[in-house]
Design a protein around this motif. Structure first.
Motif, PDB file in Angstrom:
ATOM      1  N   LEU A 227      -1.770 -19.289  -4.334  1.00 45.70           N
ATOM      2  CA  LEU A 227      -1.631 -19.610  -2.919  1.00 45.70           C
ATOM      3  C   LEU A 227      -0.596 -18.733  -2.224  1.00 45.70           C
ATOM      4  N   TYR A 228       0.378 -18.191  -2.977  1.00 48.04           N
ATOM      5  CA  TYR A 228       1.436 -17.410  -2.344  1.00 48.04           C
ATOM      6  C   TYR A 228       0.947 -16.060  -1.819  1.00 48.04           C
ATOM      7  N   PHE A 229      -0.188 -15.592  -2.307  1.00 52.96           N
ATOM      8  CA  PHE A 229      -0.714 -14.350  -1.739  1.00 52.96           C
ATOM      9  C   PHE A 229      -0.975 -14.502  -0.242  1.00 52.96           C
ATOM     10  N   TYR A 230      -1.372 -15.702   0.177  1.00 53.68           N
ATOM     11  CA  TYR A 230      -1.637 -15.923   1.594  1.00 53.68           C
ATOM     12  C   TYR A 230      -0.342 -15.885   2.402  1.00 53.68           C
ATOM     13  N   ASP A 231       0.771 -16.291   1.816  1.00 59.18           N
ATOM     14  CA  ASP A 231       2.055 -16.165   2.500  1.00 59.18           C
ATOM     15  C   ASP A 231       2.392 -14.692   2.701  1.00 59.18           C
ATOM     16  N   ALA A 232       2.055 -13.851   1.708  1.00 63.28           N
ATOM     17  CA  ALA A 232       2.311 -12.415   1.830  1.00 63.28           C
ATOM     18  C   ALA A 232       1.449 -11.786   2.917  1.00 63.28           C
ATOM     19  N   ASN A 233       0.269 -12.320   3.168  1.00 59.91           N
ATOM     20  CA  ASN A 233      -0.650 -11.754   4.160  1.00 59.91           C
ATOM     21  C   ASN A 233      -0.678 -12.532   5.465  1.00 59.91           C
TER      22      ASN A 233
ATOM     23  N   GLY B  88      -5.188  -5.026   1.679  1.00 51.17           N
ATOM     24  CA  GLY B  88      -3.983  -4.231   1.552  1.00 51.17           C
ATOM     25  C   GLY B  88      -3.608  -3.585   2.864  1.00 51.17           C
ATOM     26  N   ASP B  89      -4.368  -3.880   3.895  1.00 58.63           N
ATOM     27  CA  ASP B  89      -4.125  -3.371   5.242  1.00 58.63           C
ATOM     28  C   ASP B  89      -3.921  -4.567   6.160  1.00 58.63           C
ATOM     29  N   HIS B  90      -3.911  -4.347   7.474  1.00 65.37           N
ATOM     30  CA  HIS B  90      -3.519  -5.421   8.376  1.00 65.37           C
ATOM     31  C   HIS B  90      -4.572  -5.776   9.419  1.00 65.37           C
ATOM     32  N   ALA B  91      -5.712  -5.097   9.404  1.00 64.78           N
ATOM     33  CA  ALA B  91      -6.785  -5.477  10.324  1.00 64.78           C
ATOM     34  C   ALA B  91      -7.270  -6.882   9.973  1.00 64.78           C
ATOM     35  N   MET B  92      -7.938  -7.517  10.905  1.00 69.04           N
ATOM     36  CA  MET B  92      -8.391  -8.887  10.700  1.00 69.04           C
ATOM     37  C   MET B  92      -9.838  -9.008  11.149  1.00 69.04           C
ATOM     38  N   PHE B  93     -10.721  -9.151  10.177  1.00 67.15           N
ATOM     39  CA  PHE B  93     -12.160  -9.217  10.426  1.00 67.15           C
ATOM     40  C   PHE B  93     -12.634 -10.660  10.304  1.00 67.15           C
ATOM     41  N   GLY B  94     -13.534 -11.048  11.211  1.00 65.20           N
ATOM     42  CA  GLY B  94     -13.935 -12.447  11.295  1.00 65.20           C
ATOM     43  C   GLY B  94     -14.626 -13.006  10.088  1.00 65.20           C
ATOM     44  N   LEU B  95     -15.550 -12.251   9.479  1.00 64.72           N
ATOM     45  CA  LEU B  95     -16.302 -12.809   8.351  1.00 64.72           C
ATOM     46  C   LEU B  95     -15.407 -13.193   7.180  1.00 64.72           C
ATOM     47  N   PRO B  96     -14.556 -12.303   6.670  1.00 64.67           N
ATOM     48  CA  PRO B  96     -13.699 -12.736   5.561  1.00 64.67           C
ATOM     49  C   PRO B  96     -12.667 -13.776   5.970  1.00 64.67           C
ATOM     50  N   GLN B  97     -12.228 -13.765   7.246  1.00 58.18           N
ATOM     51  CA  GLN B  97     -11.304 -14.807   7.696  1.00 58.18           C
ATOM     52  C   GLN B  97     -11.963 -16.184   7.573  1.00 58.18           C
TER      53      GLN B  97
ATOM     54  N   HIS C 254      -6.343   1.894   9.093  1.00 56.99           N
ATOM     55  CA  HIS C 254      -6.163   2.636   7.847  1.00 56.99           C
ATOM     56  C   HIS C 254      -5.287   3.871   8.026  1.00 56.99           C
ATOM     57  N   SER C 255      -5.110   4.309   9.250  1.00 56.61           N
ATOM     58  CA  SER C 255      -4.267   5.479   9.470  1.00 56.61           C
ATOM     59  C   SER C 255      -2.786   5.118   9.435  1.00 56.61           C
ATOM     60  N   TYR C 256      -2.481   3.834   9.329  1.00 52.79           N
ATOM     61  CA  TYR C 256      -1.089   3.377   9.276  1.00 52.79           C
ATOM     62  C   TYR C 256      -0.777   2.856   7.881  1.00 52.79           C
ATOM     63  N   TRP C 257       0.268   3.396   7.236  1.00 49.59           N
ATOM     64  CA  TRP C 257       0.752   2.839   5.977  1.00 49.59           C
ATOM     65  C   TRP C 257       2.202   2.422   6.189  1.00 49.59           C
ATOM     66  N   GLY C 258       2.427   1.142   6.178  1.00 50.76           N
ATOM     67  CA  GLY C 258       3.765   0.626   6.378  1.00 50.76           C
ATOM     68  C   GLY C 258       3.738  -0.879   6.506  1.00 50.76           C
ATOM     69  N   PRO C 259       4.892  -1.495   6.730  1.00 49.12           N
ATOM     70  CA  PRO C 259       4.946  -2.955   6.821  1.00 49.12           C
ATOM     71  C   PRO C 259       4.306  -3.451   8.110  1.00 49.12           C
ATOM     72  N   PRO C 260       3.690  -4.622   8.087  1.00 48.47           N
ATOM     73  CA  PRO C 260       3.039  -5.145   9.297  1.00 48.47           C
ATOM     74  C   PRO C 260       4.029  -5.427  10.413  1.00 48.47           C
TER      75      PRO C 260
END
Length: 890
Positions: A50-56, A86-95, A158-164
């Motif tokens: 469950l803690y993976f969700y805290d990370a994301n 591993g990125d920060h975009a948010m897509f509706g289907l997997p959400q 994907h062109s951004y690598w860094g913290p959210p």
């Protein structure tokens, strides 16, 4: 991030190098045993997963538990939700898929969460999802006027690598008339959260989003652009309908669930929820045949279940979860199989690696995850001198000195059936993590703890500031619904009374069911009138009495009792007299062969002219039953519902020599798709239910006088029957007959080539179970296509011209290039094209590129065929090393 066709998911990541794909996968997986030490700490596994969700977690992270995460993307138009992977975009289907699947895990195994103290953590996560879904939805009078289905552009992200926390504002994708698949997923998640925790606002939004989804029936086309492409909304609508039925007991939702249950062909996943929907159907009706046929074919053997290299551990854990749910409902016994699979996931594998981060000393340490990696730009690690190395990325990329502990994330896992794996941050094929990956892991961990009760939670975890433990959280009180909850007091608490009723003589105990103890509702009959019904469990009664209060001047009542036993067995009462006190008491002998529930339907009087007062179950007998007639019918239900396929003896518009089943648009997958000529074609896909022939009814909304199209069914080849130049009647209706071939697949698809789009409406399909009128002249052709294809036509009055795909052809029959690099033919050049190339190389039988795609894809050393070097070149375009206009590269 992922991209896939209907049956395969592929993880893609912007500017990491790609390489050549190894040859055919090994057909033999290493054997699994269940003796590995420390692999059965399922309490800890559930806690960590469950803690993976805290990370994301995105937006306000104050309720999260990771010490190294802070608020992010607070400038988004709608803050909140969870980063995709591993990125920060948010897509509706997997959400939506993730939130609903987490809710499913809690619904099925609440004891696992409560006894380990993880119930409060789970609720924080699902509430954060659902709060985001509600803020993303604009309601107007109970209907959705607009909703946000995606945050952030995949390629830009994907062109951004860094913290959210340091990433800028992202693009918002709204729709007022589409993204039906995503709306249904959000609906399912909200309904599941309501079932689990009782927030009525969740249910309000769930029903509105479901209504919106069915209203437009089209998938999102603007936002994804290669990421999470969907193949339709029918499976998500079935998934949502199942949850809405559990939440409301409204029969119309169960009808919708039944209408969208084709044969399961893949694991429960973000773009294919048919298996999950079939499991809900099994829970509700007791019929597990649809789900268990697939589960039993996969949850077997002693080897690691490997179905695809893109996130193989995710696929495996999802199958574990559904197999354990089937076991819980006694639809099979797969718990030992799941235990063996989880042993492999947790470290008993050829790589000697635990695929759950932070869980063990040998856990994967370099998951493809921007926030945890410790890097703030691509320049901080070497992106030059790429050297393809088998299936994986080179050079090796490890976390930096400022990395953060990523807890409980399931990495992609083995990239072939023999167990090959590299713990390399650059390897997004086997080492990325994602919210949908962990959904199955959470469910599998909960199920394994439920069955085995092994392990204990940790009181301290590196990088975690908020610990949920067995004694540290207040259990959330919730009651798990029974397969068909119809004797429920209020929303969720099962109630049984043993109060005797004096109204009807009884020789033993009676159980009185008031409206609050049953599903009491109304539904439209075939004649459009509103009928009242009550559905309830018989609890072993030998007979019962239905009490009705008549609120009109009518002196008789009519209706039926029915129960599902594989056929719909019904007993009619007609002309039953109403007493001077305006009460009618109708007796019913419960048949020896009875299903889980009984349904009493009142045909007359209608609507508010009648009130269902109560049902009295006579456990040892009852009064002498009134005269009734009984009939057995081979149809799922004859509930006189406007949304249920109904068997009637009334002849349809097309003469029939037997029973007909009428399928309205709500009973089928009715949608549009682009033809080869770019025009929008309407189609309907449905189960034939054993019909010998059928009639498709179209309403023409233009001045066209003819319609054209085809019927098709998949039997290993795509067998199609064309209708061309079929005349439209004076009433603007065209009725096209079709003889169902002897060799027919699970479903039939009717496609209308002309007229296009809104110029035609699919009104209904009538299945003729014993025959039909003489079909119109048609031509039949069998083609060996791996997927359902649409033949596009353009018709001008009586002339029909078949259009071929828009492409030119060289003398050697090789298509000329349309867009260099556009391998997947979506008119864009992106990493999705690189993935399509790698999939094709890895498994040509499943993922072969189209000839046009092959021509476009050969961008590096043109003329040598399509290789991984072409995929690498396309990713270098995505990374900015080349421009699309530079293609092809010598």
């Amino acid at each position: 991030m992922h991209t896939k066709n209907k049956f395969v998911s592929a993880l893609i990541s912007g500017v990491m190098a790609v390489s050549s794909v190894a040859g055919a996968f090994s057909a033999v997986a290493p054997s699994l045993t269940t003796t590995a030490a420390d692999n059965d700490n399922y309490a800890k596994l559930l806690q960590y997963s469950l803690y993976f969700y805290d990370a994301n977690m995105c937006g306000d992270t104050s309720k999260g538990g990771m010490s190294w995460r802070g608020n992010c993307h607070m400038d988004d138009e709608v803050p909140g939700g969870f980063h995709d992977a591993g990125d920060h975009a948010m897509f509706g289907l997997p959400q939506g898929y993730t939130a609903s699947t987490l809710g499913w895990a809690y619904h099925e195994f609440p004891d696992a969460f409560q006894s380990t103290g993880q119930d409060a953590h789970l609720k924080v996560i699902t509430d954060h999802f659902c709060d985001f879904f509600k803020r993303s939805t604009k309601l107007s009078g109970g209907s959705v006027s607009n909703f946000l289905y995606q945050k952030g552009d995949g390629n830009e992200d994907h062109s951004y690598w860094g913290p959210p926390e340091k990433q800028g504002k992202r693009k918002m994708y709204w729709t007022s008339n589409g993204a039906s698949d995503i709306a249904a997923e959000y609906s399912a998640a909200l309904a599941a959260n309501y079932v689990n925790f009782g927030n009525k606002e969740d249910l309000t939004y769930a029903e509105a989003l479901y209504k919106f989804s069915k209203q437009y029936n089209q998938v999102a086309s603007d936002g994804p652009k290669g990421f999470y492409n969907s193949n339709g909304a029918g499976d998500e609508q079935a998934w949502a309908a199942g949850w809405l039925y559990l939440a409301t007991k409204n029969q119309s939702y169960l009808n919708d669930l039944k209408g969208n249950l084709p044969k399961v062909g893949w694991v429960h996943g973000w773009n294919d929820t048919h298996l999950g929907a079939n499991c809900l159907y099994g829970e509700i009706t007791g019929d597990w045949s649809g789900a268990n046929g697939y589960i039993s074919s996969k949850a077997t053997g002693s080897g690691y279940m490997f179905l695809d290299k893109w996130g193989s551990a995710r696929i495996n854990c999802s199958m574990q979860m559904t197999a354990l749910i089937a076991t819980e409902h006694k639809a099979g016994n797969y718990k030992d199989w799941a235990k063996g699979q989880m042993n492999y996931i947790l470290g008993q594998n050829p790589a000697n690696t635990c695929f759950v981060t932070g869980f063990a000393s040998n856990s994967a340490k370099n998951a493809h995850h921007r926030a945890a990696s410790g890097y703030t730009s691509y320049e901080q690690f070497n992106m030059n001198g790429w050297n393809p190395d088998g299936d994986h990325m080179s050079p090796f990329c490890a976390y930096g000195p400022d990395a953060h502990p990523l807890i409980g994330a399931l990495v992609g896992g083995p990239c072939d059936a023999s167990g090959s794996y590299h713990d390399n941050m650059a390897d997004y094929i086997c080492n990325e993590v994602a919210i949908d990956y962990n959904a199955g892991l959470v469910g599998a961990a909960a199920g394994l703890y439920h069955f085995y009760k092994t392990g204990s939670v940790d009181s301290t975890i590196n990088g975690v500031s908020k610990i949920y433990s067995g004694g540290g959280s207040t259990p959330v009180v919730t009651t798990k619904n029974d397969p068909v909850v119809t004797t429920t007091k209020s929303d969720q608490t099962p109630v049984t009374t043993t109060t005797k009723t004096p109204d009807t003589p009884s020789t033993g105990n009676d159980i009185v069911l008031l409206p609050s103890d049953m599903t009491v509702d109304t539904e439209k009959g075939d004649d459009g009138k509103v009928n009242n019904f009550a559905e309830f469990r018989h609890q072993g009664a030998k007979s019962l009495t239905l009490y009705l209060k008549v609120n009109s001047n009518d002196t008789e009542v009519s209706g039926e009792f029915g129960t599902w036993t594989g056929t719909w067995d019904e007993t009619f009462f007609e002309g039953h007299k109403v007493g001077a006190d305006k009460i009618a008491a109708i007796d019913y002998v419960v048949p020896a062969k009875v299903g889980d529930t009984i349904k009493a339907i009142v045909w007359w009087p209608h609507d508010k002219d009648i009130t269902i007062e109560k049902v009295v179950l006579h456990m040892d007998g009852g009064s002498t039953p009134a005269a009734t007639t009984t009939k057995s019918q081979p149809v799922v239900t004859t509930t006189k519902s406007e949304q249920t396929p109904v068997t009637t003896t009334t002849k349809a518009d097309t003469p029939s020599t037997g029973n007909d089943i009428v399928l309205l648009p709500s009973d089928m997958t009715v949608d549009t798709e682009k033809g080869d000529d770019g025009e929008t074609n309407n189609f309907a896909e449905f189960r034939h239910q054993g019909a010998k022939s059928l009639t498709l009814y179209l309403k023409v909304n233009s001045n066209d006088t003819e319609v054209s199209g085809e019927f098709g069914t998949w039997t290993g080849t795509w067998d199609e029957t064309f209708f061309e130049g079929h005349k439209v009647g004076a009433d603007k209706i065209a009725a096209i007959d079709y003889v169902v071939p002897a060799k027919v697949g699970d479903t039939i698809k009717a496609i209308v080539w002309w007229p296009h789009d809104k110029a035609v409406t699919i009104e209904k399909v009538v299945l003729h179970m014993d025959g039909s009128s003489t079909p119109v002249a048609t031509t039949t052709k069998a083609t060996t296509k791996a997927t359902t294809t649409t033949k596009a036509t353009t018709t001008t009055k009586a002339t029909t011209t078949t259009q071929k795909p828009v492409e030119t052809t060289k003398a050697d029959n090789t298509p000329s290039v349309t867009i260099w690099g556009d391998a997947n033919l979506d008119n864009y050049v992106s990493v999705a094209d690189a993935v399509a190339i790698l999939q094709s190389i890895g498994n040509k039988d499943k993922y072969a590129l189209k000839p046009q795609g092959l021509a476009n894809a050969d961008v590096y050393h043109t003329g040598d065929g399509v290789t991984a070097a072409d995929a690498l070149t396309i990713q270098q375009v995505d990374a900015g090393k080349y421009k699309a206009s530079d293609l092809p590269i010598k």
